[in-house]
Design an enzyme around this catalytic site. Structure first.
Site, PDB file in Angstrom:
ATOM      1  N   GLY A 184       1.365  -1.544   0.414  1.00  0.00           N
ATOM      2  CA  GLY A 184       0.114  -0.055  -0.313  1.00  0.00           C
ATOM      3  C   GLY A 184       0.676   1.359   0.208  1.00  0.00           C
ATOM      4  N   GLY A 186       0.212   4.452   0.267  1.00  0.00           N
ATOM      5  CA  GLY A 186      -0.443   5.826   1.035  1.00  0.00           C
ATOM      6  C   GLY A 186       0.228   6.612   1.685  1.00  0.00           C
ATOM      7  N   VAL A 241      -0.660  -7.783  -4.601  1.00  0.00           N
ATOM      8  CA  VAL A 241       0.117  -8.956  -3.416  1.00  0.00           C
ATOM      9  C   VAL A 241      -1.255  -9.632  -3.877  1.00  0.00           C
ATOM     10  CG1 VAL A 241       0.477  -9.834  -0.907  1.00  0.00           C
ATOM     11  CG2 VAL A 241       0.862  -7.340  -1.944  1.00  0.00           C
ATOM     12  N   ARG A 276      -8.053   2.209   6.237  1.00  0.00           N
ATOM     13  CA  ARG A 276      -8.266   2.278   7.532  1.00  0.00           C
ATOM     14  C   ARG A 276      -9.499   2.017   7.203  1.00  0.00           C
ATOM     15  NH1 ARG A 276      -4.508   3.132  11.726  1.00  0.00           N
ATOM     16  NH2 ARG A 276      -5.982   3.915  13.180  1.00  0.00           N
ATOM     17  N   HIS A 448      12.231  37.477   3.033  1.00  0.00           N
ATOM     18  CA  HIS A 448      13.092  37.201   2.372  1.00  0.00           C
ATOM     19  C   HIS A 448      14.139  36.757   3.185  1.00  0.00           C
ATOM     20  CE1 HIS A 448      15.821  35.948  -1.488  1.00  0.00           C
ATOM     21  NE2 HIS A 448      16.187  36.897  -1.085  1.00  0.00           N
TER      22      HIS A 448
HETATM   23  P1  FAD Z   1      -9.303   7.730  17.376  1.00  0.00           P
HETATM   24  O1  FAD Z   1      -7.211   8.694  16.710  1.00  0.00           O
HETATM   25  O2  FAD Z   1      -9.411   6.213  16.322  1.00  0.00           O
HETATM   26  O3  FAD Z   1      -9.921   7.639  18.174  1.00  0.00           O
HETATM   27  C1  FAD Z   1     -10.654   6.678  19.191  1.00  0.00           C
HETATM   28  C2  FAD Z   1     -10.684   6.558  20.363  1.00  0.00           C
HETATM   29  O4  FAD Z   1     -11.892   5.926  20.578  1.00  0.00           O
HETATM   30  C3  FAD Z   1      -9.277   5.679  21.142  1.00  0.00           C
HETATM   31  O5  FAD Z   1      -8.946   5.977  21.538  1.00  0.00           O
HETATM   32  C4  FAD Z   1     -10.429   4.117  20.299  1.00  0.00           C
HETATM   33  O6  FAD Z   1      -9.778   3.084  21.861  1.00  0.00           O
HETATM   34  C5  FAD Z   1     -11.716   5.015  21.979  1.00  0.00           C
HETATM   35  N1  FAD Z   1     -12.949   3.483  21.124  1.00  0.00           N
HETATM   36  C6  FAD Z   1     -12.730   2.550  20.238  1.00  0.00           C
HETATM   37  N2  FAD Z   1     -13.941   2.423  20.336  1.00  0.00           N
HETATM   38  C7  FAD Z   1     -14.576   2.604  21.710  1.00  0.00           C
HETATM   39  C8  FAD Z   1     -15.559   1.693  22.726  1.00  0.00           C
HETATM   40  N3  FAD Z   1     -16.659   1.165  21.834  1.00  0.00           N
HETATM   41  N4  FAD Z   1     -15.965   2.769  23.636  1.00  0.00           N
HETATM   42  C9  FAD Z   1     -14.540   4.206  24.002  1.00  0.00           C
HETATM   43  N5  FAD Z   1     -13.788   4.130  23.606  1.00  0.00           N
HETATM   44  C10 FAD Z   1     -14.121   3.553  22.628  1.00  0.00           C
HETATM   45  N6  FAD Z   1      -3.564  12.332  10.588  1.00  0.00           N
HETATM   46  C11 FAD Z   1      -3.265  13.316  10.667  1.00  0.00           C
HETATM   47  O7  FAD Z   1      -4.325  14.237  10.651  1.00  0.00           O
HETATM   48  N7  FAD Z   1      -2.061  13.242  10.639  1.00  0.00           N
HETATM   49  C12 FAD Z   1      -0.999  12.743  10.214  1.00  0.00           C
HETATM   50  O8  FAD Z   1       0.128  13.127  10.632  1.00  0.00           O
HETATM   51  C13 FAD Z   1      -1.769  11.716  10.559  1.00  0.00           C
HETATM   52  N8  FAD Z   1      -0.723  10.492  10.979  1.00  0.00           N
HETATM   53  C14 FAD Z   1      -0.937   9.228  11.270  1.00  0.00           C
HETATM   54  C15 FAD Z   1      -0.117   7.925  11.564  1.00  0.00           C
HETATM   55  C16 FAD Z   1      -0.692   6.386  11.714  1.00  0.00           C
HETATM   56  C17 FAD Z   1       0.373   5.506  11.646  1.00  0.00           C
HETATM   57  C18 FAD Z   1      -1.683   6.596  11.997  1.00  0.00           C
HETATM   58  C19 FAD Z   1      -2.397   5.297  12.154  1.00  0.00           C
HETATM   59  C20 FAD Z   1      -2.505   7.859  11.806  1.00  0.00           C
HETATM   60  C21 FAD Z   1      -2.292   8.711  11.341  1.00  0.00           C
HETATM   61  N9  FAD Z   1      -3.046   9.635  10.791  1.00  0.00           N
HETATM   62  C22 FAD Z   1      -3.107  11.551  10.832  1.00  0.00           C
HETATM   63  C23 FAD Z   1      -4.652   9.684  11.191  1.00  0.00           C
HETATM   64  C24 FAD Z   1      -4.988   9.719  12.277  1.00  0.00           C
HETATM   65  O9  FAD Z   1      -4.568   8.964  13.196  1.00  0.00           O
HETATM   66  C25 FAD Z   1      -7.027   9.747  12.909  1.00  0.00           C
HETATM   67  O10 FAD Z   1      -7.543  10.472  11.682  1.00  0.00           O
HETATM   68  C26 FAD Z   1      -7.288  10.870  14.295  1.00  0.00           C
HETATM   69  O11 FAD Z   1      -6.637   9.364  14.697  1.00  0.00           O
HETATM   70  C27 FAD Z   1      -8.992  10.138  13.885  1.00  0.00           C
HETATM   71  O12 FAD Z   1      -9.246  10.481  15.204  1.00  0.00           O
HETATM   72  P2  FAD Z   1     -10.987   9.900  15.912  1.00  0.00           P
HETATM   73  O13 FAD Z   1     -11.114  10.978  17.383  1.00  0.00           O
HETATM   74  O14 FAD Z   1     -11.828  10.580  15.066  1.00  0.00           O
HETATM   75  O15 FAD Z   1     -10.556   9.094  16.200  1.00  0.00           O
HETATM   76  P1  NAI Z   2      -4.426   5.090   2.131  1.00  0.00           P
HETATM   77  O1  NAI Z   2      -6.170   4.639   1.743  1.00  0.00           O
HETATM   78  O2  NAI Z   2      -4.392   6.527   2.176  1.00  0.00           O
HETATM   79  O3  NAI Z   2      -3.470   4.274   1.037  1.00  0.00           O
HETATM   80  C1  NAI Z   2      -3.623   3.494   0.821  1.00  0.00           C
HETATM   81  C2  NAI Z   2      -3.109   2.079  -0.318  1.00  0.00           C
HETATM   82  O4  NAI Z   2      -2.924   0.882   0.000  1.00  0.00           O
HETATM   83  C3  NAI Z   2      -3.812   2.964  -1.408  1.00  0.00           C
HETATM   84  O5  NAI Z   2      -2.993   3.974  -2.023  1.00  0.00           O
HETATM   85  C4  NAI Z   2      -4.447   1.698  -2.320  1.00  0.00           C
HETATM   86  O6  NAI Z   2      -4.177   2.309  -3.502  1.00  0.00           O
HETATM   87  C5  NAI Z   2      -3.093   0.458  -1.775  1.00  0.00           C
HETATM   88  N1  NAI Z   2      -3.498  -0.098  -1.962  1.00  0.00           N
HETATM   89  C6  NAI Z   2      -5.129  -1.140  -1.145  1.00  0.00           C
HETATM   90  N2  NAI Z   2      -4.715  -2.463  -1.055  1.00  0.00           N
HETATM   91  C7  NAI Z   2      -3.996  -2.851  -1.734  1.00  0.00           C
HETATM   92  C8  NAI Z   2      -3.350  -3.926  -2.331  1.00  0.00           C
HETATM   93  N3  NAI Z   2      -3.626  -4.886  -1.607  1.00  0.00           N
HETATM   94  N4  NAI Z   2      -2.544  -4.386  -2.603  1.00  0.00           N
HETATM   95  C9  NAI Z   2      -1.286  -3.156  -3.231  1.00  0.00           C
HETATM   96  N5  NAI Z   2      -2.022  -1.609  -2.106  1.00  0.00           N
HETATM   97  C10 NAI Z   2      -2.984  -1.685  -2.121  1.00  0.00           C
HETATM   98  O7  NAI Z   2      -4.121   4.291   3.920  1.00  0.00           O
HETATM   99  P2  NAI Z   2      -3.353   4.263   4.747  1.00  0.00           P
HETATM  100  O8  NAI Z   2      -1.808   4.620   4.043  1.00  0.00           O
HETATM  101  O9  NAI Z   2      -3.300   3.366   5.340  1.00  0.00           O
HETATM  102  O10 NAI Z   2      -3.567   5.705   5.722  1.00  0.00           O
HETATM  103  C11 NAI Z   2      -5.474   5.694   5.712  1.00  0.00           C
HETATM  104  C12 NAI Z   2      -5.111   7.082   6.363  1.00  0.00           C
HETATM  105  O11 NAI Z   2      -4.949   7.378   7.902  1.00  0.00           O
HETATM  106  C13 NAI Z   2      -5.168   8.131   5.501  1.00  0.00           C
HETATM  107  O12 NAI Z   2      -6.191   7.868   4.269  1.00  0.00           O
HETATM  108  C14 NAI Z   2      -4.760   9.359   5.924  1.00  0.00           C
HETATM  109  O13 NAI Z   2      -5.655   9.430   6.043  1.00  0.00           O
HETATM  110  C15 NAI Z   2      -4.582   8.828   7.523  1.00  0.00           C
HETATM  111  N6  NAI Z   2      -2.960   9.044   7.722  1.00  0.00           N
HETATM  112  C16 NAI Z   2      -2.508  10.816   7.686  1.00  0.00           C
HETATM  113  C17 NAI Z   2      -1.573  10.743   7.705  1.00  0.00           C
HETATM  114  C18 NAI Z   2      -0.861  12.141   8.198  1.00  0.00           C
HETATM  115  O14 NAI Z   2      -2.133  13.037   7.475  1.00  0.00           O
HETATM  116  N7  NAI Z   2       0.433  12.300   7.611  1.00  0.00           N
HETATM  117  C19 NAI Z   2       0.233   9.802   7.842  1.00  0.00           C
HETATM  118  C20 NAI Z   2      -0.627   8.063   8.254  1.00  0.00           C
HETATM  119  C21 NAI Z   2      -2.139   7.964   7.771  1.00  0.00           C
END
Ligand code: FAD
Ligand code: NAI
Length: 475
Positions: A184, A186, A241, A276, A448
């Site tokens: 993936g 992304g 894959v 996700r 600048h």
């Molecule tokens: P979440 O942050 O997912 O929080 C949900 C919470 O609800 C969790 O604590 C969970 O345990 C809790 N919960 C779930 N079910 C229940 C239940 N039934 N009862 C009580 N609690 C519950 N976004 C960015 O903007 N910038 C980034 O740089 C960025 N980097 C990322 C890097 C990675 C590796 C990942 C995985 C994500 C990244 N994201 C990034 C995405 C970002 O993390 C999410 O968009 C954001 O966390 C969403 O916020 P949320 O409040 O919707 O939920």
């Molecule tokens: P994504 O949706 O951004 O990327 C997943 C990628 O996997 C896509 O390009 C898709 O075409 C590819 N893919 C799907 N199935 C596949 C397969 N079977 N084989 C090969 N490729 C495949 O999802 P990602 O990277 O998991 O992130 C999830 C979300 O988390 C993002 O959409 C973003 O909103 C958030 N996020 C944001 C960050 C930021 O703001 N810096 C950092 C990390 C996550």
């Protein structure tokens, strides 16, 4: 503070950037707030397993990369030695600092925190499984669902193996595998790919679509790809894959290209980052009128109200873009609506940033979207090779791009690739939200030498008068 607001009894389910932003604002407005979340302190995926730990690791990766490049500018460092335990401790310390902070802010606001998982018994009652294995019942007047999302898992394709990890596993940084496949291409894949390749893994990426980071304009992605390609062993596009199997000491992965060609490769580890999925399945929504779409995203209106009038939903659990700042903004809209204020979620620009090196950032209308929608736009690209600041940093691998409405001169979108793009994009967000004209940007004095001048100069390009590139206005 209005007495009406003071009487409001609100429960927020989920303590991520959506949930805690909502809970904090609701308390600030005077509501009686309970937050249900299993963690010790608010933070959710973003603070514990997402945005923050990944950025801590990316910061260190950038440090290493810069030290390796420095010899080109006359400064030679020794080959960096990485102490994984210390690096992990640094990352965990960053998370702890921030989540201790949110915990303190929760207490200061006197928000009731129940550590556990909630589910709906009906539209005004929750049952909570607490982390100490008790059951609690909680009645509420309003609820905000902010339960976020988790990595997509495809059991038929992805076997159970300690060699196959998702983003949470990658952030644990248990080891630096010799070879790693990222499934993936992304944002998560490329951010984690940057970390592991800098730390010494031979990283390959497989993406089923024709390009990396779908959603961003291809010209920006091309510059990113050209810069990062030398760091990767292989970037496979238009490739899927089709099977994975644990074999002795490795994972054997079978690939299929768009043209039907098949081949196998072995990797020490596979990181699966294919998107996700919302956490809506175990919330007992069937006991309410809250509806979900075919992918499980909760359906809401523009105020983030679900089909149940007193229940709202925000953040990843309501859909794309899955970004922390989008979740927080939605949380504010939901709370303002509950407070009886006029509010709606209708942004013109939700910025997206990939914290790769170089960074990629965009906001508002993209050129691709304009084409798809048949919208007439003018596009201006300012190459960073013409930026004094970029040259001083020896980082001309960048571009600033403006999408402008030719009739009204309004800035509709901005894209950036290059060092620090994530910080610069906010000027674009402000320009788009404030209905700024190209002439406004052109006439605003930028300091600048900074990269921000490229924004001013790309606006000058609209008039054919950019100082540092020669692009006469087309007749
Ligand atoms: P979440 O942050 O997912 O929080 C949900 C919470 O609800 C969790 O604590 C969970 O345990 C809790 N919960 C779930 N079910 C229940 C239940 N039934 N009862 C009580 N609690 C519950 N976004 C960015 O903007 N910038 C980034 O740089 C960025 N980097 C990322 C890097 C990675 C590796 C990942 C995985 C994500 C990244 N994201 C990034 C995405 C970002 O993390 C999410 O968009 C954001 O966390 C969403 O916020 P949320 O409040 O919707 O939920
Ligand atoms: P994504 O949706 O951004 O990327 C997943 C990628 O996997 C896509 O390009 C898709 O075409 C590819 N893919 C799907 N199935 C596949 C397969 N079977 N084989 C090969 N490729 C495949 O999802 P990602 O990277 O998991 O992130 C999830 C979300 O988390 C993002 O959409 C973003 O909103 C958030 N996020 C944001 C960050 C930021 O703001 N810096 C950092 C990390 C996550």
């Amino acid at each position: 503070m209005s007495e009406d607001i003071k009487g409001i009894n609100l429960v927020v389910i989920g303590g991520g950037p959506g949930g805690y932003a909502a809970a904090f604002l609701a308390a600030d407005l005077g509501m009686n707030v309970t937050l249900v979340d299993p963690e010790k302190n608010p933070g959710g995926v973003c603070l514990y397993r997402g945005c923050i730990p990944s950025k801590a690791l990316l910061h260190v990766a950038k440090l290493i990369d810069e030290s390796k490049e420095a010899h080109k500018r006359g400064v030679t460092f020794k080959e960096p030695e990485v102490d994984l335990d210390k690096l992990r401790a640094y990352k965990d310390g960053v998370v702890e600092k921030l989540t201790n902070g949110t915990g303190q802010l929760l207490k200061q606001r006197k928000i009731n925190h129940i550590r556990g998982h909630a589910k709906f018994v009906n539209a005004t009652t929750l049952e909570i499984d607490t982390i100490d294995r008790k059951k609690e019942t909680l009645s509420f007047q309003f609820a905000i669902i902010a339960t976020g999302s988790r990595p997509i898992h495809i059991p038929s394709l992805i076997p159970d193996s300690s060699r196959i990890i998702n983003s949470t596993g990658a952030l644990k940084l248990e080891d630096i595998p010799k070879s790693m496949l990222i499934m993936g291409g992304g944002v998560i894949g490329l951010e984690m790919g940057s970390v592991y390749s800098t730390l010494g893994s031979a990283v390959s990426v497989v993406e089923m679509l024709p390009g990396l980071i779908p959603g961003a304009d291809r010209d920006l992605v091309r510059i990113l790809q050209k810069s990062i390609e030398p760091k990767y062993k292989k970037i496979m596009l238009n490739t899927k894959v089709v099977a994975m199997k644990e074999v002795k000491g490795a994972i054997k992965v079978s690939f299929e290209t768009k043209d039907g060609e098949t081949f196998d490769e072995k990797y020490d580890k596979v990181l699966v980052t294919i998107g996700r999925t919302p956490n809506s399945g175990s919330l007992g929504l069937k006991n309410t009128k809250v509806a979900v779409d075919e992918k499980g995203f909760i359906q809401t209106d523009i105020q983030r109200r679900t089909h149940e009038p007193n229940i709202f939903a925000i953040g990843d659990v309501v859909g794309n873009p899955m970004l922390a700042h989008k979740a927080s903004h939605e949380g504010h809209v939901a709370v303002e609506t509950i407070a009886g204020h006029k509010a709606a979620f209708e942004p013109n620009a939700i910025p997206a940033v990939g914290y790769t090196d170089p960074e990629l950032a965009w906001a508002g209308l993209t050129e691709t979207e304009a084409k798809e929608q048949g919208q007439k736009v003018e596009v201006f690209r300012f190459p960073w090779a013409a930026s004094g600041r970029a040259i001083t940093m020896d980082r001309i691998d960048g571009m600033t791009k403006l999408i402008v409405d030719p009739e009204s001169e309004r800035i509709l979108g901005m894209g950036l690739v290059g060092v620090g793009a994530g910080e610069l994009i906010s000027e674009g967000v402000l320009a788009i939200e404030m209905a700024t004209l190209a002439s406004d940007l052109k006439m605003s004095i930028h300091p600048h030498p900074t990269i921000s001048e490229t924004i001013m100069e790309s606006a000058e390009m609209f008039f054919g008068t950019a100082t540092h590139v020669y692009r006469p206005k087309r007749k």
